[in-house]
Design an enzyme around this catalytic site. Structure first.
Site, PDB file in Angstrom:
ATOM      1  N   LYS A 115      60.293 -23.963  67.393  1.00 40.82           N
ATOM      2  CA  LYS A 115      59.095 -24.050  68.229  1.00 40.82           C
ATOM      3  C   LYS A 115      58.090 -25.040  67.658  1.00 40.82           C
ATOM      4  O   LYS A 115      57.417 -25.763  68.399  1.00 40.82           O
ATOM      5  CB  LYS A 115      58.459 -22.670  68.377  1.00 40.82           C
ATOM      6  CG  LYS A 115      59.310 -21.644  69.107  1.00 40.82           C
ATOM      7  CD  LYS A 115      58.570 -20.327  69.236  1.00 40.82           C
ATOM      8  CE  LYS A 115      59.428 -19.254  69.906  1.00 40.82           C
ATOM      9  NZ  LYS A 115      60.519 -18.787  69.046  1.00 40.82           N
ATOM     10  N   LYS A 157      54.281 -16.156  66.234  1.00 46.23           N
ATOM     11  CA  LYS A 157      55.624 -16.366  66.786  1.00 46.23           C
ATOM     12  C   LYS A 157      56.586 -16.825  65.701  1.00 46.23           C
ATOM     13  O   LYS A 157      56.227 -17.618  64.829  1.00 46.23           O
ATOM     14  CB  LYS A 157      55.595 -17.432  67.893  1.00 46.23           C
ATOM     15  CG  LYS A 157      54.840 -17.050  69.145  1.00 46.23           C
ATOM     16  CD  LYS A 157      54.982 -18.148  70.194  1.00 46.23           C
ATOM     17  CE  LYS A 157      54.299 -17.777  71.490  1.00 46.23           C
ATOM     18  NZ  LYS A 157      54.473 -18.820  72.530  1.00 46.23           N
ATOM     19  N   GLY A 163      63.954 -14.605  72.824  1.00 44.52           N
ATOM     20  CA  GLY A 163      64.146 -13.242  73.307  1.00 44.52           C
ATOM     21  C   GLY A 163      62.995 -12.315  72.989  1.00 44.52           C
ATOM     22  O   GLY A 163      63.152 -11.099  73.042  1.00 44.52           O
ATOM     23  N   GLY A 164      61.817 -12.871  72.666  1.00 46.06           N
ATOM     24  CA  GLY A 164      60.662 -12.030  72.387  1.00 46.06           C
ATOM     25  C   GLY A 164      60.621 -11.468  70.981  1.00 46.06           C
ATOM     26  O   GLY A 164      59.663 -10.785  70.609  1.00 46.06           O
ATOM     27  N   HIS A 207      54.209 -16.869  83.056  1.00 43.77           N
ATOM     28  CA  HIS A 207      55.284 -17.508  82.297  1.00 43.77           C
ATOM     29  C   HIS A 207      56.175 -18.228  83.308  1.00 43.77           C
ATOM     30  O   HIS A 207      56.868 -17.590  84.106  1.00 43.77           O
ATOM     31  CB  HIS A 207      56.072 -16.449  81.533  1.00 43.77           C
ATOM     32  CG  HIS A 207      57.157 -17.001  80.659  1.00 43.77           C
ATOM     33  ND1 HIS A 207      57.601 -16.353  79.542  1.00 43.77           N
ATOM     34  CD2 HIS A 207      57.889 -18.135  80.732  1.00 43.77           C
ATOM     35  CE1 HIS A 207      58.567 -17.050  78.968  1.00 43.77           C
ATOM     36  NE2 HIS A 207      58.761 -18.145  79.682  1.00 43.77           N
ATOM     37  N   HIS A 234      57.444  -8.767  75.199  1.00 35.89           N
ATOM     38  CA  HIS A 234      57.623 -10.219  75.252  1.00 35.89           C
ATOM     39  C   HIS A 234      59.013 -10.608  75.729  1.00 35.89           C
ATOM     40  O   HIS A 234      59.462 -11.728  75.503  1.00 35.89           O
ATOM     41  CB  HIS A 234      57.346 -10.863  73.886  1.00 35.89           C
ATOM     42  CG  HIS A 234      56.038 -10.488  73.289  1.00 35.89           C
ATOM     43  ND1 HIS A 234      54.832 -10.801  73.889  1.00 35.89           N
ATOM     44  CD2 HIS A 234      55.723  -9.804  72.164  1.00 35.89           C
ATOM     45  CE1 HIS A 234      53.844 -10.341  73.142  1.00 35.89           C
ATOM     46  NE2 HIS A 234      54.349  -9.731  72.109  1.00 35.89           N
ATOM     47  N   GLU A 274      59.832 -23.974  78.711  1.00 34.47           N
ATOM     48  CA  GLU A 274      59.009 -22.833  79.083  1.00 34.47           C
ATOM     49  C   GLU A 274      57.531 -23.167  78.921  1.00 34.47           C
ATOM     50  O   GLU A 274      57.109 -23.714  77.894  1.00 34.47           O
ATOM     51  CB  GLU A 274      59.387 -21.618  78.240  1.00 34.47           C
ATOM     52  CG  GLU A 274      60.882 -21.319  78.294  1.00 34.47           C
ATOM     53  CD  GLU A 274      61.202 -19.877  77.973  1.00 34.47           C
ATOM     54  OE1 GLU A 274      60.279 -19.081  77.766  1.00 34.47           O
ATOM     55  OE2 GLU A 274      62.402 -19.547  77.935  1.00 34.47           O
ATOM     56  N   ARG A 345      69.828 -24.134  75.522  1.00 36.30           N
ATOM     57  CA  ARG A 345      71.018 -23.387  75.917  1.00 36.30           C
ATOM     58  C   ARG A 345      70.883 -22.992  77.383  1.00 36.30           C
ATOM     59  O   ARG A 345      69.875 -23.263  78.017  1.00 36.30           O
ATOM     60  CB  ARG A 345      71.138 -22.111  75.066  1.00 36.30           C
ATOM     61  CG  ARG A 345      69.859 -21.262  75.103  1.00 36.30           C
ATOM     62  CD  ARG A 345      70.022 -19.925  74.434  1.00 36.30           C
ATOM     63  NE  ARG A 345      68.771 -19.249  74.201  1.00 36.30           N
ATOM     64  CZ  ARG A 345      68.079 -18.560  75.101  1.00 36.30           C
ATOM     65  NH1 ARG A 345      68.512 -18.505  76.348  1.00 36.30           N
ATOM     66  NH2 ARG A 345      66.955 -17.940  74.784  1.00 36.30           N
TER      67      ARG A 345
END
Length: 714
Positions: A115, A157, A163-164, A207, A234, A274, A345
């Site tokens: 990220k 994060k 996947g939260g 989101h 999340h 995202e 992915r």
């Protein structure tokens, strides 16, 4: 490409098998010891055992996967999603082994899979990002200082993974260090890397993500957006396209930024960019964090943090739009968008885009991996109608994951147009604590959003997964909630509406009576018109809720399926018969219900799914007529904290003799790839801690005992 190894399990492995076999490509499944009887193993052309049970010993072992490819004669590897799908080392190992990697280049995974690296690249490409810190210094002191600069609330994060997992919302400086420790631990467990970043939090955003696709010939396009705002922990549970909040102009701008990011990384294959779409009520909308000045029409490229403006729908009331911005108003809402991350992915929710476009994204992945160009240009992409997906998970209405055996599975009829069910379920399937809680995905497509919502809710009503709790009824309630139906659900939707949704799932008095009848007749022969009368007394209690009253229902058959039910001195006329599919058709007080009662592994416990004029309900009930006497509970049960589900104990914060207050964190259990903190149910003094870190726990296992208070009855 002649033989494709699928380095994954469950529904995504089955989904890849279907496309590959349709294309004439043989498939190789891999499996852990826990998955030796799984559907993806049976359906692939051949299968190779990896050994081990946990992910770390099977699906996350690069050496075992490469060896399986060589042993099976595979010439290509598809990673699916999760596990090693965003692992650049695995991608390179596949290529080094002389195999075709069905995914983006390792360099692109490395650049975007982190990220922090993705945010740095986004700044260079002019893609807006939230102010934050994503530097190399991972000390608590640096995070504390950067948090004060950025301002609260903020998000912690994990740099790797998705996947939260490894995400925490922090409202104050006092919450920061515990959040850092917890997120770092979860990230290390889930992704093998504990690096974190922090960024300013938006409290009520949407989101919205954009599906991109690129080939090796320099072409890159987007396939529209998906709105994934309905989330818990999340993690997404409902996704739809198009987003109710995205106008054509905003879609074009989101797509332009997504493509720019992918091209900047030299991307090839399927990926998802995202974004957070800012709501007018977000605090961040009021301006930059304390001590910072928002630049005019640009962003601050320093590595520690940045301001960036999306074009979204314009400035909130009282603000001036940044230079170069566009008014892309949709539905009257003002806002901006900001990059979250890019997933390198295929996404769990890719069927939404497939239903909307009529394309097979796995086929596209395979063709691009073989060197073929994209079959469409951006101008040729068509988005038709509306598609919605829900994630069916093994969890209760409080979002607590559960493991166990699927005692009964009845699949809804999805053979008609516009319906799809991707799953790996069968009666007898074991849901293991070693993998996540998702059981499958139901998707509906229709000309309008309203029709898609109705169609999907009806399909959920006719889905039966009994033997362990699922979120089936909760999902149907979400689809029928007026806020969601109005297209106004943002990320806080479940936090704000969860209690009301759960209240709507509580069984009515009539539903409880029908459930009692279903349990009473569950083991009767299908032919109900027997010469001898049938009578039974059922003493029921809610199995998952302490303190529920025990009530007695007297059931007496009077012949030909006619029944008299007596509860609390009142009698009700009913009839019970068997449907062809094994359900009970129950006419109660003149209304028709359908019900299935399934005995669970715990003696005396039942799960009942029923539908009728008052709606659909799913109940867990304990029949005290058959429950062992020693399970009476009482004062002893009130003094104990027991494990609510299977899992591994990863932390103990309770100590012998410690005085604790209700709500204090006592233990942390890792189950289904998430960490769950168990808190003290009452004020008291710890008398014993009956477990230790690293221990595998079973549901109902005693963890902590509280001392008897002076003067209290034992």
């Amino acid at each position: 490409m002649n033989r494709l190894l699928i380095a994954n399990r469950g529904e995504i492995a089955r989904r890849i098998v279907r496309t590959a076999q349709r294309m004439g490509i043989a498939t190789v499944a891999v499996y852990s010891d826990a998955d030796r009887d799984a559907l993806h193993v049976r359906e692939a052309t051949t299968a190779v055992a990896l050994g081990g049970t946990a992910s770390a010993d099977s699906y996350l072992r690069v050496d075992k996967l490469i060896a399986a490819a060589r042993a099976s004669g595979a010439d290509a590897v598809h990673p699916g999603y999760g596990f090693l799908s965003e692992n650049a080392h695995f991608a390179q190992a596949v290529i080094d082994a002389g195999l075709i990697w069905v995914g983006p280049p390792p360099a692109a995974i490395h650049a975007l899979g982190s990220k922090s690296a993705a945010k740095a690249l986004a700044l260079r490409q002019g893609v807006p990002v939230l102010p934050g810190y994503f530097g190399a210094d991972q000390s608590d002191a640096t995070f504390a200082a950067e948090a004060q600069r950025i301002g609260f609330p903020l998000m912690v994060k994990a740099v790797a993974g998705g996947g939260g997992r490894g995400m925490r919302l922090v409202h104050s400086a006092e919450q920061l260090l515990p959040a850092l420790r917890s997120a770092r631990s979860e990230a290390l467990s889930g992704f093998g890397r504990g690096d974190l970043l922090i960024e300013r939090a938006l409290l009520a955003p949407r989101h919205v993500e954009v599906q991109v696709f690129a080939d090796a010939h320099g072409h890159c396009i987007h396939l529209g957006e998906r709105d994934c705002s309905v989330q818990r922990r999340h993690q997404k549970i409902i996704e739809e396209s198009p987003s109710p909040a995205v106008s054509p102009a905003l879609r074009a701008e989101l797509g332009r930024c997504a493509v720019a990011l992918a091209q900047g990384a030299g991307y090839v294959g399927a990926g998802t960019v995202e974004f957070l779409l800012e709501g007018a009520q977000d605090r961040f909308a009021a301006g930059p964090p304390q001590g910072e000045t928002a630049p005019s029409g640009g962003s601050d490229p320093r590595s520690g943090g940045a301001w960036g403006h999306g074009f979204a729908a314009g400035p909130p009331q009282g603000e001036t739009a940044p230079s170069g911005g566009s008014d892309l108003r949709s539905g009257g809402a003002w806002g901006r968008f900001f990059l979250m991350e890019m997933n390198t992915r295929l996404q769990v929710e890719h069927p939404v885009t497939e239903m909307l476009t009529g394309l097979d994204l796995v086929e596209w992945q395979i063709r691009v991996a073989r060197g073929e160009p994209l079959p469409l240009t951006q101008d040729q992409v068509r988005l038709n109608g509306h598609a919605i997906e829900v994630r069916l998970c093994a969890e209760d209405e409080q979002f607590t994951p559960h493991t166990g055996r699927v005692a009964h599975f009845s699949e809804p009829d999805v053979r008609g147009p516009g319906l799809r069910f991707d799953h790996a379920l069968a009666t007898g399937t074991e849901v293991s604590p070693h993998y996540d809680a998702m059981l499958g995905k139901l998707i509906a497509h229709a000309p309008t959003r309203s029709e898609a919502m109705d169609r999907l809710a009806q399909v959920l009503d006719h889905t039966q997964v009994l033997g362990l709790p699922t979120n089936r009824a909760f999902l149907a309630a979400c689809l029928r909630h007026p806020v969601f139906r109005a297209g106004e659900a943002t990320i806080p939707f479940l936090a704000e509406q969860g209690d009301a949704l759960r209240a709507g799932l509580r069984a009515t008095a009539a539903a409880e009576c029908v459930a009692a009848l279903a349990i009473a007749f569950a083991e009767r022969l299908p032919a109900m018109a027997l010469p001898s009368p049938f009578a039974r007394s059922v003493r029921l209690c809610g199995a998952l809720q302490t303190g529920d009253p025990v009530w007695v229902a007297s059931v007496r058959e009077t012949g030909q399926g006619a029944v008299v039910l007596a509860v609390d001195g009142l009698t009700h006329a009913a009839s019970v018969s068997a449907d062809a599919d094994g359900q009970r058709r129950i006419v109660f007080d003149g209304s028709v219900w359908r019900a299935r009662a399934q005995r669970l592994a715990l003696p005396g416990h039942w799960q009942v799914q029923l539908s009728g004029p008052e709606g659909g309900f799913e109940l867990q009930r304990e029949d005290r007529s058959f429950a062992p006497r020693e399970r009476a509970g009482g004062a002893a049960a009130a003094r104990e904290l027991r494990a609510p589900f299977n899992g591994k104990l990863v932390a103990v914060h309770a100590a012998l003799g410690q005085a604790v207050q209700r709500g204090a964190a006592l233990l942390v259990i890792e189950s289904m790839k998430l960490e769950h903190t168990l808190t003290a149910p009452r004020d008291g003094v710890i008398e014993s801690v009956d477990v230790s870190v690293g221990q595998q726990l079973a549901p109902g296992q005693r963890l902590v005992t509280f001392a008897v208070e002076a003067g209290a009855a034992a």
